[in-house]
Design a protein around this motif. Structure first.
Motif, short mmCIF file in Angstrom:
data_model
loop_
_atom_site.label_atom_id
_atom_site.label_comp_id
_atom_site.label_asym_id
_atom_site.label_seq_id
_atom_site.Cartn_x
_atom_site.Cartn_y
_atom_site.Cartn_z
N LEU A 1 -36.10 -44.98 6.03
CA LEU A 1 -35.49 -46.06 6.72
C LEU A 1 -33.83 -45.51 6.98
CD1 LEU A 1 -37.08 -49.38 6.09
CD2 LEU A 1 -37.27 -48.02 8.23
N ILE A 2 -33.22 -44.77 6.10
CA ILE A 2 -31.89 -44.37 5.98
C ILE A 2 -31.57 -43.30 6.47
CG2 ILE A 2 -30.22 -43.76 4.28
CD1 ILE A 2 -30.42 -46.82 4.44
N ILE A 3 -32.68 -42.43 6.53
CA ILE A 3 -32.17 -40.85 6.77
C ILE A 3 -32.06 -40.83 8.36
CG2 ILE A 3 -33.22 -38.56 7.26
CD1 ILE A 3 -34.18 -38.78 4.36
N PRO A 4 -32.88 -41.26 9.25
CA PRO A 4 -32.72 -41.08 10.76
C PRO A 4 -31.31 -41.28 11.17
CG PRO A 4 -34.89 -42.06 10.17
CD PRO A 4 -34.00 -42.06 9.02
N HIS A 5 -30.70 -42.55 10.79
CA HIS A 5 -29.23 -42.87 11.34
C HIS A 5 -28.26 -42.56 10.16
CE1 HIS A 5 -30.73 -46.50 9.16
NE2 HIS A 5 -29.39 -46.79 8.97
N GLY B 1 -30.69 -48.26 16.49
CA GLY B 1 -31.35 -49.51 17.26
C GLY B 1 -32.55 -49.09 17.53
N PHE B 2 -32.72 -47.55 18.09
CA PHE B 2 -33.82 -47.13 18.83
C PHE B 2 -34.69 -46.52 18.23
CE2 PHE B 2 -30.60 -48.55 21.92
CZ PHE B 2 -31.40 -49.21 22.79
N VAL B 3 -34.31 -45.83 17.25
CA VAL B 3 -35.46 -44.64 16.50
C VAL B 3 -35.73 -45.13 15.22
CG1 VAL B 3 -35.48 -42.28 15.56
CG2 VAL B 3 -34.16 -42.87 17.62
N THR B 4 -34.64 -45.63 14.14
CA THR B 4 -35.36 -46.19 12.77
C THR B 4 -36.53 -47.07 12.65
OG1 THR B 4 -32.93 -45.65 12.03
CG2 THR B 4 -34.36 -47.14 10.63
N GLY B 5 -36.41 -48.08 13.55
CA GLY B 5 -37.64 -49.11 13.60
C GLY B 5 -38.41 -48.84 14.34
N ALA B 6 -38.50 -47.73 15.18
CA ALA B 6 -39.57 -47.24 16.18
C ALA B 6 -40.72 -46.78 15.51
CB ALA B 6 -39.21 -46.39 17.19
N GLN B 7 -42.05 -46.94 16.36
CA GLN B 7 -43.25 -46.66 15.94
C GLN B 7 -43.60 -45.19 16.33
OE1 GLN B 7 -45.12 -48.43 13.72
NE2 GLN B 7 -43.37 -49.94 13.74
N LEU C 1 -34.41 -35.83 14.08
CA LEU C 1 -33.25 -36.53 15.06
C LEU C 1 -31.91 -36.75 14.42
CD1 LEU C 1 -35.23 -38.69 17.20
CD2 LEU C 1 -34.21 -36.63 18.09
N GLY C 2 -32.18 -37.32 12.90
CA GLY C 2 -31.14 -37.48 12.18
C GLY C 2 -30.47 -36.11 11.48
N VAL D 1 -30.57 -33.23 13.15
CA VAL D 1 -29.87 -32.42 14.25
C VAL D 1 -28.44 -33.26 14.60
CG1 VAL D 1 -30.22 -32.12 17.01
CG2 VAL D 1 -32.01 -31.63 15.28
N SER D 2 -28.55 -34.59 14.69
CA SER D 2 -27.25 -35.10 14.98
C SER D 2 -26.21 -34.78 14.04
CB SER D 2 -27.53 -36.73 14.92
OG SER D 2 -27.98 -37.31 13.60
N LEU D 3 -26.45 -34.89 12.78
CA LEU D 3 -25.56 -34.52 11.56
C LEU D 3 -25.17 -32.84 11.92
CD1 LEU D 3 -24.19 -35.11 8.84
CD2 LEU D 3 -26.24 -34.11 7.68
N ALA D 4 -26.24 -32.21 12.19
CA ALA D 4 -25.63 -30.56 12.42
C ALA D 4 -24.78 -30.53 13.86
CB ALA D 4 -26.82 -29.75 12.85
N VAL D 5 -24.89 -31.23 14.72
CA VAL D 5 -24.15 -31.30 15.77
C VAL D 5 -22.55 -31.88 15.43
CG1 VAL D 5 -23.60 -32.35 18.07
CG2 VAL D 5 -26.04 -31.50 17.58
N LEU D 6 -22.56 -32.77 14.75
CA LEU D 6 -21.30 -33.22 14.39
C LEU D 6 -20.36 -32.20 13.59
CD1 LEU D 6 -19.13 -35.44 14.07
CD2 LEU D 6 -20.36 -36.45 11.93
#
Length: 333
Positions: free
Chosen positions: A211-215, A275-281, A290-291, A293-298
Motif C-alpha cells: 500500500l505504500i510503494i505505489p505512491h 487516490g486512483f491506484v493504491t486502493g484500486a483493484q 507505476l510507482g 516509473v514515476s520515481l525514475a521519471v522524477l
C-alpha cells in the motif's frame, strides 16, 4: 494629419523597433538603438492620440510602445518559450543543485524510520504506547487499508495533494530556520517507522509495503527534496561562500523556490497514484511498476535536464537564470 502618409513614413522605424524587442539578446549598439526607437515611437503615439481619429492605429502603437517599455525596464510578457524553459531548465536545475541534500535527507529519514520501527517492534512498552491491543489489531486489520478507500478517488487525491504540498511548502519556506524541515522529517520518519512496526507485529508487513510503494516512492522522494532544499538554504545562511550573505540568500532563495513549484507538480502525480491506484483493484505488480516509473521519471528529470542546465551555465550561457536570479548590486571587495 494624413494618417496613411504618416504611417508609411515611419513604418520602417516601427518594424525595426518590433524586431529589436523580439530579440533575446542585444548588443550595446542594438540596445542604444532600441532606446532611441522607443522614444521616437512614444512621440509618434503622442501625436496620433492628439490628432488622429484612427483607434486601430493608436491601439497598435500603444501595444508597441508598451512592449518596448517592458523590454527596457525588465518586465516582459510571458511567452510559451519562457514556460518551456522554466519547466525544462530552471526547475530541473533547482532540483539538481539540491540532489545531494535530498539524498542525505532520504538516507537519514530511512535510517530513523528503520531504527524506530525495529525498536517499537521489539519493545512491548513502545508498542503499548501506541494503543491498546484491540486498537492496534483493528488498525492493522482494517483501519490502515481503509484509509485508502474512505473517500472518493478525486476527493482523496485533492486531500493528499493539498496536505503534501503544504508540507513541501513549509520545508522550503521555513528552510532558513533549519529546525522546521529537520523537525518535519523527524516526525514523519518516526510515524512511518511506528506504522510499519504495527503492521509487522500483526504479520501484515507485506501489505504495508504493497500500500505504500505505489505512491510512497514518489511522495517520499518529493518530501526528501523539499527537506533538502530547505536545509540547503539554511546552510547558505551559515556558509554563504565568497558572496555576501544577503546576496547568497537572495540568489539561492529565488532559485530554490522554483524547486517547490516543481515538487508541487510531482506531488500532484503522487496524489493521483494514491487516490486512483493504491486502493484500486488491479494487480499489485502493476501498482508497483507505476510507482517505480514515476520515481525514475522524477530522478531523470532532475539529473538529466538539471545537469544539462548546469553545464550550460558553466559554459557561460546564463539565460536559464537570467529572470530567476535578478539583478545584483555591485559589492565592494
Amino acid at each position: 494629419m494624413d494618417i496613411d502618409a504618416f504611417a508609411a513614413a515611419h513604418r520602417d522605424e516601427w518594424e525595426r523597433l518590433d524586431a529589436l524587442v523580439a530579440r533575446r539578446r542585444l548588443s550595446g549598439a542594438q540596445a542604444d538603438e532600441l532606446v532611441i526607437l522607443y522614444r521616437i515611437a512614444a512621440q509618434h503615439l503622442s501625436r496620433l492620440r492628439a490628432s488622429a481619429p484612427d483607434p486601430q492605429l493608436i491601439a497598435e502603437m500603444s501595444a508597441r510602445v508598451a512592449r518596448a517599455r517592458g523590454r527596457l525596464t525588465g518586465a516582459r510578457e510571458i511567452r510559451a518559450g519562457d514556460i518551456t524553459r522554466f519547466l525544462t531548465e530552471t526547475i530541473p536545475l533547482a532540483l539538481y543543485r539540491a540532489r545531494w541534500w535530498a539524498i542525505g535527507v532520504g538516507a537519514a529519514f530511512t535510517t530513523i524510520a528503520v531504527i524506530v520501527g525495529v525498536w517499537t517492534l521489539r519493545s512491548p512498552e513502545a508498542m503499548g504506547a501506541l494503543g491498546t491491543p484491540a486498537e492496534l489489531d483493528r488498525y492493522a486489520a482494517q483501519s490502515f487499508e481503509d484509509y485508502y478507500s474512505t473517500y472518493d478517488s478525486h476527493e482523496f487525491f485533492a486531500l493528499v495533494w493539498t496536505n503534501n504540498a503544504r508540507i513541501a511548502a513549509i520545508c522550503v519556506g521555513a528552510g532558513i530556520t533549519g529546525v522546521v524541515p529537520a523537525g518535519l522529517m523527524l516526525v514523519n520518519a518516526m510515524a512511518l517507522g511506528r506504522t510499519g512496526a504495527v503492521m509487522a507485529d500483526h504479520d501484515r508487513f507485506l501489505q504495508f509495503l504493497a500500500l505504500i510503494i505505489p505512491h510512497g516512492l514518489l511522495e517520499l522522494t518529493c518530501v526528501f527534496f523539499a527537506g533538502g532544499v530547505g536545509l540547503r538554504l539554511f546552510w547558505t545562511l551559515l556558509a554563504p561562500g565568497p558572496r555576501s550573505r544577503g546576496r547568497a540568500l537572495a540568489e539561492d532563495g529565488r532559485l530554490l523556490i522554483t524547486a517547490a513549484v516543481g515538487l508541487t507538480g510531482a506531488l500532484a502525480i503522487a496524489g493521483l497514484l494514491e487516490g486512483f491506484v493504491t486502493g484500486a483493484q488491479i494487480p499489485w505488480l502493476l501498482k508497483a511498476a507505476l510507482g517505480l516509473v514515476s520515481l525514475a521519471v522524477l530522478w531523470a528529470y532532475a539529473l538529466v535536464l538539471g545537469c544539462r542546465a548546469e553545464r550550460a551555465l558553466a559554459g557561460g550561457d546564463d539565460v536559464v537564470l537570467a529572470d530567476q536570479m535578478g539583478d545584483a548590486a555591485p559589492e565592494a571587495g
